[in-house]
Every structure is written in structure tokens, then in C-alpha cells.
Scaffold this motif. Structure first.
Motif, PDB file in Angstrom:
ATOM      1  N   ASN A 123       7.071  32.428  -8.897  1.00 37.81           N
ATOM      2  CA  ASN A 123       6.625  32.757  -7.507  1.00 37.81           C
ATOM      3  C   ASN A 123       7.322  31.896  -6.385  1.00 37.81           C
ATOM      4  O   ASN A 123       6.968  30.598  -6.609  1.00 37.81           O
ATOM      5  CB  ASN A 123       5.330  33.242  -7.399  1.00 37.81           C
ATOM      6  CG  ASN A 123       5.101  33.543  -5.760  1.00 37.81           C
ATOM      7  OD1 ASN A 123       5.840  33.919  -5.081  1.00 37.81           O
ATOM      8  ND2 ASN A 123       3.594  33.877  -5.611  1.00 37.81           N
ATOM      9  N   PRO A 124       8.189  32.193  -5.503  1.00 34.84           N
ATOM     10  CA  PRO A 124       8.876  30.915  -4.732  1.00 34.84           C
ATOM     11  C   PRO A 124       7.551  30.364  -3.895  1.00 34.84           C
ATOM     12  O   PRO A 124       7.734  29.065  -3.597  1.00 34.84           O
ATOM     13  CB  PRO A 124       9.918  31.717  -3.927  1.00 34.84           C
ATOM     14  CG  PRO A 124      10.116  32.929  -4.696  1.00 34.84           C
ATOM     15  CD  PRO A 124       8.872  33.531  -5.450  1.00 34.84           C
ATOM     16  N   GLU A 125       6.671  30.972  -3.395  1.00 30.83           N
ATOM     17  CA  GLU A 125       5.605  30.576  -2.659  1.00 30.83           C
ATOM     18  C   GLU A 125       4.521  29.461  -3.557  1.00 30.83           C
ATOM     19  O   GLU A 125       4.349  28.568  -2.987  1.00 30.83           O
ATOM     20  CB  GLU A 125       4.678  31.573  -2.193  1.00 30.83           C
ATOM     21  CG  GLU A 125       5.302  32.527  -1.226  1.00 30.83           C
ATOM     22  CD  GLU A 125       4.631  33.883  -1.127  1.00 30.83           C
ATOM     23  OE1 GLU A 125       3.380  33.754  -1.364  1.00 30.83           O
ATOM     24  OE2 GLU A 125       4.954  34.706  -0.069  1.00 30.83           O
ATOM     25  N   LEU A 126       4.414  29.837  -4.849  1.00 30.00           N
ATOM     26  CA  LEU A 126       3.641  29.092  -5.611  1.00 30.00           C
ATOM     27  C   LEU A 126       4.572  27.611  -5.773  1.00 30.00           C
ATOM     28  O   LEU A 126       4.040  26.515  -5.778  1.00 30.00           O
ATOM     29  CB  LEU A 126       3.494  29.622  -7.012  1.00 30.00           C
ATOM     30  CG  LEU A 126       2.764  28.742  -7.987  1.00 30.00           C
ATOM     31  CD1 LEU A 126       1.551  28.299  -7.700  1.00 30.00           C
ATOM     32  CD2 LEU A 126       2.714  29.469  -9.440  1.00 30.00           C
ATOM     33  N   VAL A 127       5.962  27.707  -6.058  1.00 28.83           N
ATOM     34  CA  VAL A 127       6.707  26.645  -6.286  1.00 28.83           C
ATOM     35  C   VAL A 127       6.447  25.689  -4.906  1.00 28.83           C
ATOM     36  O   VAL A 127       6.501  24.521  -5.088  1.00 28.83           O
ATOM     37  CB  VAL A 127       8.138  27.017  -6.941  1.00 28.83           C
ATOM     38  CG1 VAL A 127       8.885  25.786  -6.601  1.00 28.83           C
ATOM     39  CG2 VAL A 127       8.185  27.542  -7.957  1.00 28.83           C
ATOM     40  N   SER A 128       6.799  26.122  -3.670  1.00 26.36           N
ATOM     41  CA  SER A 128       6.769  25.626  -2.832  1.00 26.36           C
ATOM     42  C   SER A 128       5.269  24.715  -2.362  1.00 26.36           C
ATOM     43  O   SER A 128       5.350  23.588  -1.945  1.00 26.36           O
ATOM     44  CB  SER A 128       7.250  26.484  -1.447  1.00 26.36           C
ATOM     45  OG  SER A 128       6.454  27.470  -1.195  1.00 26.36           O
ATOM     46  N   ARG A 129       4.366  25.636  -2.516  1.00 30.02           N
ATOM     47  CA  ARG A 129       3.062  25.008  -2.546  1.00 30.02           C
ATOM     48  C   ARG A 129       2.697  23.918  -3.467  1.00 30.02           C
ATOM     49  O   ARG A 129       2.336  22.761  -3.012  1.00 30.02           O
ATOM     50  CB  ARG A 129       2.089  26.238  -2.711  1.00 30.02           C
ATOM     51  CG  ARG A 129       0.578  25.541  -2.270  1.00 30.02           C
ATOM     52  CD  ARG A 129      -0.605  26.684  -2.358  1.00 30.02           C
ATOM     53  NE  ARG A 129      -1.073  26.987  -3.860  1.00 30.02           N
ATOM     54  CZ  ARG A 129      -0.915  28.257  -4.196  1.00 30.02           C
ATOM     55  NH1 ARG A 129      -0.673  29.248  -3.898  1.00 30.02           N
ATOM     56  NH2 ARG A 129      -1.189  28.267  -5.733  1.00 30.02           N
ATOM     57  N   VAL A 130       3.253  23.823  -4.626  1.00 29.99           N
ATOM     58  CA  VAL A 130       2.991  22.949  -5.601  1.00 29.99           C
ATOM     59  C   VAL A 130       3.926  21.608  -5.162  1.00 29.99           C
ATOM     60  O   VAL A 130       3.511  20.481  -5.388  1.00 29.99           O
ATOM     61  CB  VAL A 130       3.389  23.240  -7.046  1.00 29.99           C
ATOM     62  CG1 VAL A 130       3.367  22.246  -7.876  1.00 29.99           C
ATOM     63  CG2 VAL A 130       2.287  24.357  -7.491  1.00 29.99           C
ATOM     64  N   LYS A 132       4.654  20.827  -2.079  1.00 31.04           N
ATOM     65  CA  LYS A 132       3.805  20.261  -0.942  1.00 31.04           C
ATOM     66  C   LYS A 132       2.937  19.386  -1.481  1.00 31.04           C
ATOM     67  O   LYS A 132       2.619  18.201  -1.072  1.00 31.04           O
ATOM     68  CB  LYS A 132       3.576  21.434   0.002  1.00 31.04           C
ATOM     69  CG  LYS A 132       4.575  21.893   0.591  1.00 31.04           C
ATOM     70  CD  LYS A 132       4.205  23.224   1.692  1.00 31.04           C
ATOM     71  CE  LYS A 132       5.325  23.578   2.499  1.00 31.04           C
ATOM     72  NZ  LYS A 132       4.699  24.718   3.207  1.00 31.04           N
ATOM     73  N   ASP A 133       2.013  19.879  -2.579  1.00 27.05           N
ATOM     74  CA  ASP A 133       0.928  19.296  -2.932  1.00 27.05           C
ATOM     75  C   ASP A 133       1.161  17.970  -3.684  1.00 27.05           C
ATOM     76  O   ASP A 133       0.662  16.872  -3.339  1.00 27.05           O
ATOM     77  CB  ASP A 133       0.065  20.116  -3.884  1.00 27.05           C
ATOM     78  CG  ASP A 133      -0.842  21.283  -3.264  1.00 27.05           C
ATOM     79  OD1 ASP A 133      -0.812  21.128  -2.080  1.00 27.05           O
ATOM     80  OD2 ASP A 133      -1.041  22.204  -3.964  1.00 27.05           O
ATOM     81  N   LEU A 134       2.423  17.950  -4.622  1.00 23.26           N
ATOM     82  CA  LEU A 134       3.081  16.717  -4.953  1.00 23.26           C
ATOM     83  C   LEU A 134       3.408  15.642  -3.879  1.00 23.26           C
ATOM     84  O   LEU A 134       3.176  14.570  -4.124  1.00 23.26           O
ATOM     85  CB  LEU A 134       3.750  17.257  -6.014  1.00 23.26           C
ATOM     86  CG  LEU A 134       3.638  17.632  -7.380  1.00 23.26           C
ATOM     87  CD1 LEU A 134       4.976  18.138  -8.251  1.00 23.26           C
ATOM     88  CD2 LEU A 134       2.938  16.790  -8.241  1.00 23.26           C
ATOM     89  N   LEU A 135       3.998  16.099  -3.018  1.00 28.25           N
ATOM     90  CA  LEU A 135       4.424  15.083  -2.157  1.00 28.25           C
ATOM     91  C   LEU A 135       3.364  14.681  -1.403  1.00 28.25           C
ATOM     92  O   LEU A 135       3.200  13.349  -1.067  1.00 28.25           O
ATOM     93  CB  LEU A 135       5.377  15.943  -0.962  1.00 28.25           C
ATOM     94  CG  LEU A 135       6.732  16.233  -1.492  1.00 28.25           C
ATOM     95  CD1 LEU A 135       7.514  17.133  -0.440  1.00 28.25           C
ATOM     96  CD2 LEU A 135       7.459  15.139  -1.914  1.00 28.25           C
ATOM     97  N   LYS A 136       2.299  15.184  -1.055  1.00 26.62           N
ATOM     98  CA  LYS A 136       1.023  14.800  -0.391  1.00 26.62           C
ATOM     99  C   LYS A 136       0.393  13.852  -1.408  1.00 26.62           C
ATOM    100  O   LYS A 136      -0.029  12.602  -1.022  1.00 26.62           O
ATOM    101  CB  LYS A 136      -0.025  15.750   0.002  1.00 26.62           C
ATOM    102  CG  LYS A 136       0.319  16.748   0.978  1.00 26.62           C
ATOM    103  CD  LYS A 136      -0.679  17.757   1.534  1.00 26.62           C
ATOM    104  CE  LYS A 136      -0.363  18.729   2.460  1.00 26.62           C
ATOM    105  NZ  LYS A 136      -1.194  19.578   2.799  1.00 26.62           N
ATOM    106  N   GLY A 141      -2.391  11.181  -0.364  1.00 27.70           N
ATOM    107  CA  GLY A 141      -3.257  12.037  -0.010  1.00 27.70           C
ATOM    108  C   GLY A 141      -3.733  12.646  -1.165  1.00 27.70           C
ATOM    109  O   GLY A 141      -3.688  12.590  -2.346  1.00 27.70           O
ATOM    110  N   THR A 142      -4.544  13.856  -0.649  1.00 27.51           N
ATOM    111  CA  THR A 142      -4.925  15.000  -1.761  1.00 27.51           C
ATOM    112  C   THR A 142      -4.401  16.131  -1.578  1.00 27.51           C
ATOM    113  O   THR A 142      -4.079  16.589  -0.429  1.00 27.51           O
ATOM    114  CB  THR A 142      -6.525  14.936  -1.542  1.00 27.51           C
ATOM    115  OG1 THR A 142      -6.691  15.402  -0.253  1.00 27.51           O
ATOM    116  CG2 THR A 142      -7.270  13.657  -1.965  1.00 27.51           C
TER     117      THR A 142
END
Length: 201
Positions: A123-130, A132-136, A141-142
Motif C-alpha cells: 500500500n503506497p500510503e503505508l510505505v510513505s507513513r513508515v 516518515k516514521d523512520l525519518l522522525k 523523535g518518536t
């Protein structure tokens, strides 16, 4: 490393190119070779002498390594080739894809479907969310939507003890009973090894 590509031409054009390379260029009727691509970079024109042929730049289904040798013994890798220029006869239709699906040799026919693993359905949304989380997390951050549970040392020790009580104690190994000793009759004479039959065969 060198920059290389594969030039695939019709058999009649291949003979003319081979003649041009082997003979003196001034004596050959095909004195020039030219390859030009407009701005799109995928479709162009191949010229030999006064004739022009349509050409297409296609991606290969896998990377092909090229080698050269100076002594016919040791091979030296010179390039990774991932694209091919396919020259067509003037009447042939242009390919509607950018990837040539068959590779260069007959065993690679339809290689991506037969030999390579299918790409996972993500899912492209899941990939972009993960992402963003990795960059944070990398920035200190968390991640979003994460429940954080903080345990004290006593709670951790209590959890480990409760996990240890759930485990069953291993049963002690059972001691094997001694094998009964064979008693020979006093009246029988002892048989030698040669008298005994070999039952193992």
C-alpha cells in the motif's frame, strides 16, 4: 567502468555493419554510421549510409555484465549493461513498452514472469507513513501512533519470574535397568565364535 549498450539490428543491417568494420571505410559503399535520439530519449533513428531505420531504447529485464580479455585467459569486467537499442525495419511497429521482456538469449524468454519473484503488493500510503516514521526516529523523535510502555526494574523482574513459573520443569532422565546377565548351563560345553552363526546377514 565503460559506458556500453547493446545494439540489436536486423540481419541485413548486421551484415552491412560487419562489412563496414572489416573493410576499409573508403572502399565501402556504407561509409557512415549514425544514431540520433530526440528529446524523449526512447525512440530515434539509426542511419547507415543513406538509409535510415527506426530505433527504440529498451530496458533489459536484468543487468548483463560485459567482459574483455587481453590474453584469452583472464577476463576483466568492463560494464554493467541494462539497456538495448533495437533497430527495426521501416515497416515494423514500435514497441509500446519501455522494457524488453525477453532478454538477450532464448533461456531468458519472458524472464520477469517466469524467473523473477513477483513484486510485493504494498500500500503506497503505508510505505510513505513508515518512511516518515523512520525519518522522525533518525532525527531523534518518536514515531506517530505508537504506544510507549515504561516498566520499572521490579516489574520487569516480576514478569520474568512469572514467565519462569509457567515453564514446566524438565523430567529427570529415567535410569536404564541393567541388562540381565546370561547364565550358561553347566552341562553344555562353551561354543566357540566359529560355531556361532552370523545372524546379521
Amino acid at each position: 567502468m565503460e559506458e556500453q549498450f547493446i545494439l540489436r539490428v536486423p540481419p541485413a543491417v548486421a551484415e552491412r555493419i560487419e562489412r563496414l568494420l572489416n573493410e576499409n571505410a573508403s572502399s565501402s559503399e556504407d561509409k557512415s554510421l549514425d544514431l540520433s535520439f530526440p528529446e524523449d530519449g526512447r525512440s530515434g533513428t539509426f542511419s547507415i549510409g543513406d538509409e535510415h531505420f527506426p530505433a527504440s531504447l529498451l530496458d533489459l529485464p536484468c543487468v548483463v555484465e560485459s567482459y574483455k580479455t587481453y590474453d584469452d585467459s583472464c577476463l576483466i569486467k568492463t560494464a554493467d549493461i541494462g539497456q538495448m537499442i533495437m533497430v527495426r525495419e521501416p515497416g515494423d511497429a514500435a514497441p509500446d513498452v519501455i522494457e524488453y521482456r525477453h532478454g538477450l538469449t532464448p533461456p531468458m524468454r519472458d524472464a520477469r514472469k517466469r524467473r523473477f519473484r513477483r513484486e510485493p503488493d504494498l500500500n503506497p500510503e503505508l510505505v510513505s507513513r513508515v518512511e516518515k516514521d523512520l525519518l522522525k526516529i533518525m532525527a531523534g523523535g518518536t514515531a506517530d501512533n505508537v504506544d510507549i510502555l515504561v516498566l520499572s526494574e521490579q516489574e520487569e523482574a516480576g514478569e520474568e519470574n512469572s514467565r519462569g513459573t509457567n515453564k514446566k520443569a524438565a523430567a529427570p532422565p529415567v535410569a536404564k535397568a541393567d541388562a540381565p546377565q546370561t547364565v550358561t548351563n553347566a552341562g553344555e560345553a562353551d561354543r566357540s565364535d566359529s560355531d556361532e552363526s552370523d545372524d546379521s546377514v
